[in-house]
Write a protein that holds these residues in place. Structure first.
Motif, mmCIF file in Angstrom:
data_model
loop_
_atom_site.group_PDB
_atom_site.id
_atom_site.type_symbol
_atom_site.label_atom_id
_atom_site.label_comp_id
_atom_site.label_asym_id
_atom_site.label_seq_id
_atom_site.Cartn_x
_atom_site.Cartn_y
_atom_site.Cartn_z
ATOM 1 N N PRO A 131 0.836 -1.203 0.000
ATOM 2 C CA PRO A 131 0.000 0.000 0.000
ATOM 3 C C PRO A 131 0.869 1.250 0.000
ATOM 4 N N ILE A 132 0.413 2.264 -0.700
ATOM 5 C CA ILE A 132 1.116 3.536 -0.787
ATOM 6 C C ILE A 132 0.337 4.583 -0.002
ATOM 7 N N GLU A 133 1.015 5.222 0.902
ATOM 8 C CA GLU A 133 0.363 6.252 1.699
ATOM 9 C C GLU A 133 0.400 7.587 0.957
ATOM 10 N N HIS A 134 -0.748 8.221 0.838
ATOM 11 C CA HIS A 134 -0.853 9.531 0.230
ATOM 12 C C HIS A 134 -1.188 10.547 1.318
ATOM 13 N N ARG A 135 -0.436 11.611 1.374
ATOM 14 C CA ARG A 135 -0.645 12.607 2.413
ATOM 15 C C ARG A 135 -0.620 13.996 1.803
ATOM 16 N N TYR A 136 -1.550 14.818 2.260
ATOM 17 C CA TYR A 136 -1.614 16.199 1.797
ATOM 18 C C TYR A 136 -1.716 17.117 3.013
ATOM 19 N N SER A 137 -0.937 18.182 3.036
ATOM 20 C CA SER A 137 -1.020 19.167 4.103
ATOM 21 C C SER A 137 -1.264 20.550 3.495
ATOM 22 N N PRO A 138 -2.268 21.259 3.984
ATOM 23 C CA PRO A 138 -2.535 22.598 3.457
ATOM 24 C C PRO A 138 -1.599 23.651 4.033
ATOM 25 N N TYR A 139 -0.724 23.243 4.945
ATOM 26 C CA TYR A 139 0.142 24.191 5.634
ATOM 27 C C TYR A 139 1.590 24.072 5.168
ATOM 28 N N THR A 140 2.309 25.168 5.317
ATOM 29 C CA THR A 140 3.757 25.158 5.170
ATOM 30 C C THR A 140 4.309 26.231 6.098
ATOM 31 N N ARG A 182 11.965 38.312 5.168
ATOM 32 C CA ARG A 182 12.257 37.183 4.277
ATOM 33 C C ARG A 182 11.132 36.150 4.330
ATOM 34 N N GLN A 183 10.688 35.714 3.160
ATOM 35 C CA GLN A 183 9.735 34.597 3.074
ATOM 36 C C GLN A 183 10.399 33.463 2.315
ATOM 37 N N SER A 184 10.508 32.303 2.930
ATOM 38 C CA SER A 184 11.210 31.181 2.314
ATOM 39 C C SER A 184 10.421 29.897 2.483
ATOM 40 N N GLU A 185 10.858 28.881 1.747
ATOM 41 C CA GLU A 185 10.279 27.545 1.860
ATOM 42 C C GLU A 185 11.399 26.551 1.595
ATOM 43 N N GLY A 186 11.746 25.793 2.617
ATOM 44 C CA GLY A 186 12.909 24.928 2.487
ATOM 45 C C GLY A 186 14.163 25.773 2.348
ATOM 46 N N TYR A 187 14.941 25.481 1.293
ATOM 47 C CA TYR A 187 16.160 26.244 1.053
ATOM 48 C C TYR A 187 15.972 27.305 -0.029
ATOM 49 N N SER A 188 14.733 27.588 -0.387
ATOM 50 C CA SER A 188 14.444 28.584 -1.422
ATOM 51 C C SER A 188 13.861 29.844 -0.804
ATOM 52 N N SER A 237 11.162 31.219 13.399
ATOM 53 C CA SER A 237 12.235 30.247 13.207
ATOM 54 C C SER A 237 13.452 30.510 14.085
ATOM 55 N N ALA A 238 13.664 31.767 14.504
ATOM 56 C CA ALA A 238 14.801 32.081 15.374
ATOM 57 C C ALA A 238 14.372 32.355 16.817
ATOM 58 N N GLN A 239 13.176 31.883 17.184
ATOM 59 C CA GLN A 239 12.681 32.136 18.536
ATOM 60 C C GLN A 239 13.631 31.596 19.604
ATOM 61 N N ASN A 240 14.135 30.384 19.401
ATOM 62 C CA ASN A 240 15.006 29.788 20.415
ATOM 63 C C ASN A 240 16.336 30.518 20.549
ATOM 64 N N LEU A 241 16.718 31.282 19.535
ATOM 65 C CA LEU A 241 17.931 32.091 19.614
ATOM 66 C C LEU A 241 17.665 33.440 20.273
ATOM 67 N N ILE A 242 16.536 34.050 19.940
ATOM 68 C CA ILE A 242 16.263 35.419 20.367
ATOM 69 C C ILE A 242 15.651 35.495 21.758
ATOM 70 N N GLN A 243 14.757 34.570 22.110
ATOM 71 C CA GLN A 243 14.068 34.688 23.393
ATOM 72 C C GLN A 243 15.022 34.692 24.594
ATOM 73 N N ASP A 294 20.425 31.692 11.516
ATOM 74 C CA ASP A 294 19.157 31.167 11.013
ATOM 75 C C ASP A 294 18.977 31.590 9.559
ATOM 76 N N ILE A 295 18.975 30.629 8.648
ATOM 77 C CA ILE A 295 18.887 30.951 7.225
ATOM 78 C C ILE A 295 17.513 31.462 6.820
ATOM 79 N N TYR A 296 16.511 31.289 7.679
ATOM 80 C CA TYR A 296 15.153 31.715 7.344
ATOM 81 C C TYR A 296 14.859 33.146 7.795
#
Length: 227
Positions: free
Chosen positions: A8-17, A39-45, A156-162, A200-202
Protein backbone atom coordinates in the motif's frame (compact mmCIF):
# COMPACT_ATOMS: atom_id res chain seq x y z
CA UNK A 1 7.25 -6.96 -5.34
CA UNK A 2 7.46 -10.74 -5.29
CA UNK A 3 4.39 -12.76 -6.31
CA UNK A 4 2.81 -9.70 -7.90
CA UNK A 5 1.68 -8.29 -4.54
CA UNK A 6 2.01 -4.51 -4.26
CA UNK A 7 2.48 -2.71 -0.98
CA UNK A 8 0.00 0.00 0.00
CA UNK A 9 1.12 3.54 -0.79
CA UNK A 10 0.36 6.25 1.70
CA UNK A 11 -0.85 9.53 0.23
CA UNK A 12 -0.65 12.61 2.41
CA UNK A 13 -1.61 16.20 1.80
CA UNK A 14 -1.02 19.17 4.10
CA UNK A 15 -2.53 22.60 3.46
CA UNK A 16 0.14 24.19 5.63
CA UNK A 17 3.76 25.16 5.17
CA UNK A 18 6.21 27.12 7.31
CA UNK A 19 7.59 30.17 5.53
CA UNK A 20 10.17 30.92 8.23
CA UNK A 21 11.14 34.31 9.59
CA UNK A 22 11.05 35.80 13.06
CA UNK A 23 9.00 38.34 15.00
CA UNK A 24 9.45 39.94 18.42
CA UNK A 25 8.01 42.63 20.68
CA UNK A 26 9.19 44.50 23.76
CA UNK A 27 6.96 46.55 26.07
CA UNK A 28 8.38 49.70 27.69
CA UNK A 29 7.04 52.13 30.25
CA UNK A 30 5.02 54.21 27.77
CA UNK A 31 5.87 52.61 24.44
CA UNK A 32 6.08 49.28 22.65
CA UNK A 33 8.37 48.11 19.86
CA UNK A 34 7.28 45.21 17.65
CA UNK A 35 9.31 44.00 14.67
CA UNK A 36 9.74 41.23 12.14
CA UNK A 37 12.11 40.35 9.34
CA UNK A 38 10.84 40.40 5.75
CA UNK A 39 12.26 37.18 4.28
CA UNK A 40 9.73 34.60 3.07
CA UNK A 41 11.21 31.18 2.31
CA UNK A 42 10.28 27.54 1.86
CA UNK A 43 12.91 24.93 2.49
CA UNK A 44 16.16 26.24 1.05
CA UNK A 45 14.44 28.58 -1.42
CA UNK A 46 13.74 32.29 -0.84
CA UNK A 47 10.34 33.16 -2.28
CA UNK A 48 10.71 36.91 -1.75
CA UNK A 49 12.89 39.26 0.24
CA UNK A 50 10.04 41.54 1.23
CA UNK A 51 6.96 39.87 2.66
CA UNK A 52 5.76 41.86 5.70
CA UNK A 53 4.97 39.93 8.88
CA UNK A 54 3.92 42.96 10.93
CA UNK A 55 0.64 44.84 10.37
CA UNK A 56 -0.68 48.07 11.85
CA UNK A 57 -4.22 47.43 13.12
CA UNK A 58 -4.96 50.80 14.73
CA UNK A 59 -3.23 53.86 16.17
CA UNK A 60 -2.26 51.89 19.27
CA UNK A 61 -2.18 48.21 18.23
CA UNK A 62 0.13 46.25 15.91
CA UNK A 63 -0.07 42.57 14.94
CA UNK A 64 2.85 40.33 13.96
CA UNK A 65 2.49 36.81 12.51
CA UNK A 66 5.03 34.06 11.89
CA UNK A 67 4.50 30.61 10.37
CA UNK A 68 2.41 30.18 7.20
CA UNK A 69 2.53 33.54 5.44
CA UNK A 70 -0.79 33.14 3.58
CA UNK A 71 -2.62 32.41 6.85
CA UNK A 72 -0.92 35.38 8.52
CA UNK A 73 -2.06 37.76 5.78
CA UNK A 74 -5.60 36.33 5.80
CA UNK A 75 -5.82 36.69 9.57
CA UNK A 76 -4.64 40.31 9.43
CA UNK A 77 -7.23 41.12 6.74
CA UNK A 78 -10.04 39.52 8.74
CA UNK A 79 -9.10 41.51 11.84
CA UNK A 80 -8.73 44.68 9.79
CA UNK A 81 -12.30 44.22 8.57
CA UNK A 82 -13.52 44.35 12.13
CA UNK A 83 -11.82 47.53 13.30
CA UNK A 84 -10.65 49.78 10.46
CA UNK A 85 -12.45 52.81 9.09
CA UNK A 86 -11.92 51.67 5.51
CA UNK A 87 -14.17 48.65 6.02
CA UNK A 88 -17.07 50.04 7.97
CA UNK A 89 -15.88 51.06 11.44
CA UNK A 90 -17.89 48.24 13.02
CA UNK A 91 -16.21 48.52 16.40
CA UNK A 92 -16.21 52.33 16.43
CA UNK A 93 -19.92 52.46 15.56
CA UNK A 94 -20.78 49.96 18.28
CA UNK A 95 -18.62 51.45 21.07
CA UNK A 96 -18.05 55.08 19.97
CA UNK A 97 -14.29 54.79 20.55
CA UNK A 98 -11.20 53.18 19.04
CA UNK A 99 -10.41 49.63 20.09
CA UNK A 100 -7.82 49.41 22.88
CA UNK A 101 -4.91 46.97 22.64
CA UNK A 102 -6.29 44.66 25.40
CA UNK A 103 -9.62 44.58 23.54
CA UNK A 104 -7.85 43.82 20.26
CA UNK A 105 -5.86 41.08 22.02
CA UNK A 106 -9.13 39.47 23.12
CA UNK A 107 -10.59 39.83 19.61
CA UNK A 108 -7.58 38.00 18.16
CA UNK A 109 -7.94 35.22 20.74
CA UNK A 110 -11.62 34.79 19.87
CA UNK A 111 -10.87 34.80 16.13
CA UNK A 112 -8.16 32.14 16.46
CA UNK A 113 -10.32 29.98 18.74
CA UNK A 114 -13.18 30.17 16.25
CA UNK A 115 -10.89 28.47 13.70
CA UNK A 116 -9.59 25.82 16.12
CA UNK A 117 -10.80 22.86 14.04
CA UNK A 118 -8.90 24.12 10.98
CA UNK A 119 -6.59 26.69 12.60
CA UNK A 120 -4.58 29.44 11.07
CA UNK A 121 -0.99 28.18 11.10
CA UNK A 122 0.30 31.37 12.69
CA UNK A 123 2.11 32.23 15.89
CA UNK A 124 0.98 35.76 16.66
CA UNK A 125 2.24 38.61 18.81
CA UNK A 126 0.28 41.77 19.56
CA UNK A 127 2.01 44.94 20.74
CA UNK A 128 0.56 48.26 21.82
CA UNK A 129 -0.48 50.42 24.76
CA UNK A 130 -2.91 49.44 27.49
CA UNK A 131 -5.61 51.66 29.01
CA UNK A 132 -3.06 53.24 31.34
CA UNK A 133 -0.75 54.13 28.45
CA UNK A 134 1.85 51.50 29.36
CA UNK A 135 3.42 49.22 26.76
CA UNK A 136 1.91 45.75 26.51
CA UNK A 137 2.76 42.58 24.59
CA UNK A 138 0.59 39.48 24.08
CA UNK A 139 1.78 36.13 22.71
CA UNK A 140 -0.47 33.45 21.16
CA UNK A 141 -0.56 29.85 20.05
CA UNK A 142 -2.47 28.96 16.83
CA UNK A 143 -5.77 28.25 18.63
CA UNK A 144 -6.01 31.46 20.63
CA UNK A 145 -4.44 30.78 24.02
CA UNK A 146 -2.60 33.95 25.00
CA UNK A 147 -0.69 35.62 27.80
CA UNK A 148 0.71 39.06 28.50
CA UNK A 149 4.51 39.39 28.44
CA UNK A 150 7.20 42.00 28.87
CA UNK A 151 9.02 40.67 25.80
CA UNK A 152 8.20 37.89 23.37
CA UNK A 153 9.71 36.30 20.26
CA UNK A 154 8.26 33.79 17.81
CA UNK A 155 9.27 32.17 14.54
CA UNK A 156 12.24 30.25 13.21
CA UNK A 157 14.80 32.08 15.37
CA UNK A 158 12.68 32.14 18.54
CA UNK A 159 15.01 29.79 20.41
CA UNK A 160 17.93 32.09 19.61
CA UNK A 161 16.26 35.42 20.37
CA UNK A 162 14.07 34.69 23.39
CA UNK A 163 16.98 33.92 25.78
CA UNK A 164 18.69 37.11 24.61
CA UNK A 165 15.55 39.14 25.29
CA UNK A 166 15.17 37.54 28.72
CA UNK A 167 18.71 38.55 29.64
CA UNK A 168 18.48 42.09 28.27
CA UNK A 169 14.89 42.95 29.16
CA UNK A 170 13.89 40.42 31.82
CA UNK A 171 10.69 38.46 31.35
CA UNK A 172 9.93 38.51 35.08
CA UNK A 173 11.68 41.73 36.12
CA UNK A 174 8.95 44.07 34.86
CA UNK A 175 10.52 47.09 36.56
CA UNK A 176 13.67 46.62 34.51
CA UNK A 177 11.72 46.75 31.26
CA UNK A 178 9.99 49.92 32.42
CA UNK A 179 13.36 51.55 33.02
CA UNK A 180 14.64 50.84 29.50
CA UNK A 181 14.53 53.82 27.19
CA UNK A 182 13.12 53.66 23.68
CA UNK A 183 16.62 54.08 22.25
CA UNK A 184 17.86 51.10 24.29
CA UNK A 185 14.96 48.91 23.18
CA UNK A 186 15.52 49.74 19.50
CA UNK A 187 19.20 48.80 19.93
CA UNK A 188 18.21 45.50 21.56
CA UNK A 189 15.83 44.70 18.67
CA UNK A 190 18.53 45.43 16.08
CA UNK A 191 21.10 43.35 17.97
CA UNK A 192 18.68 40.43 18.30
CA UNK A 193 17.94 40.30 14.57
CA UNK A 194 21.56 40.90 13.57
CA UNK A 195 22.62 37.92 15.69
CA UNK A 196 19.76 35.72 14.45
CA UNK A 197 20.59 36.27 10.79
CA UNK A 198 24.08 34.86 11.39
CA UNK A 199 22.61 31.55 12.58
CA UNK A 200 19.16 31.17 11.01
CA UNK A 201 18.89 30.95 7.23
CA UNK A 202 15.15 31.71 7.34
CA UNK A 203 15.64 35.17 8.93
CA UNK A 204 17.11 38.05 6.97
CA UNK A 205 16.94 40.83 4.36
CA UNK A 206 15.23 43.60 6.40
CA UNK A 207 13.83 44.41 9.85
CA UNK A 208 10.45 46.10 9.71
CA UNK A 209 10.03 47.82 13.07
CA UNK A 210 6.89 49.46 14.45
CA UNK A 211 7.26 51.89 17.37
CA UNK A 212 4.00 52.53 19.24
CA UNK A 213 3.67 55.62 21.47
CA UNK A 214 0.88 57.95 22.54
CA UNK A 215 1.57 59.93 19.34
CA UNK A 216 0.79 56.93 17.13
CA UNK A 217 2.75 54.30 15.22
CA UNK A 218 6.09 54.96 13.53
CA UNK A 219 7.60 52.50 11.03
CA UNK A 220 11.30 51.94 10.40
CA UNK A 221 13.01 49.65 7.88
CA UNK A 222 16.59 48.48 8.51
CA UNK A 223 18.71 46.19 6.29
CA UNK A 224 19.90 42.74 7.38
CA UNK A 225 22.13 40.12 5.76
CA UNK A 226 20.85 38.96 2.38
CA UNK A 227 22.77 35.66 2.11
Amino acid sequence: MADGISAPIEHRYSPYTDNGGTILAIAGEDFCVIAGDTRQSEGYSINTRYAPKVFKMSNNSVLANSGFHADGVTLAKQLDQRIQESTGEWYRHAHEKDMSTPAFAQLLATTLYGKRFFPYYTFSIVGGLDKEGKGCVYGYDPVGSFERYTCRAAGSAQNLIQPFLDSQVGITAVNRAEQLSLVSVIRIVKDAFTSATERDIYTGDFIEMFIITQEGVETQLHPLKRD
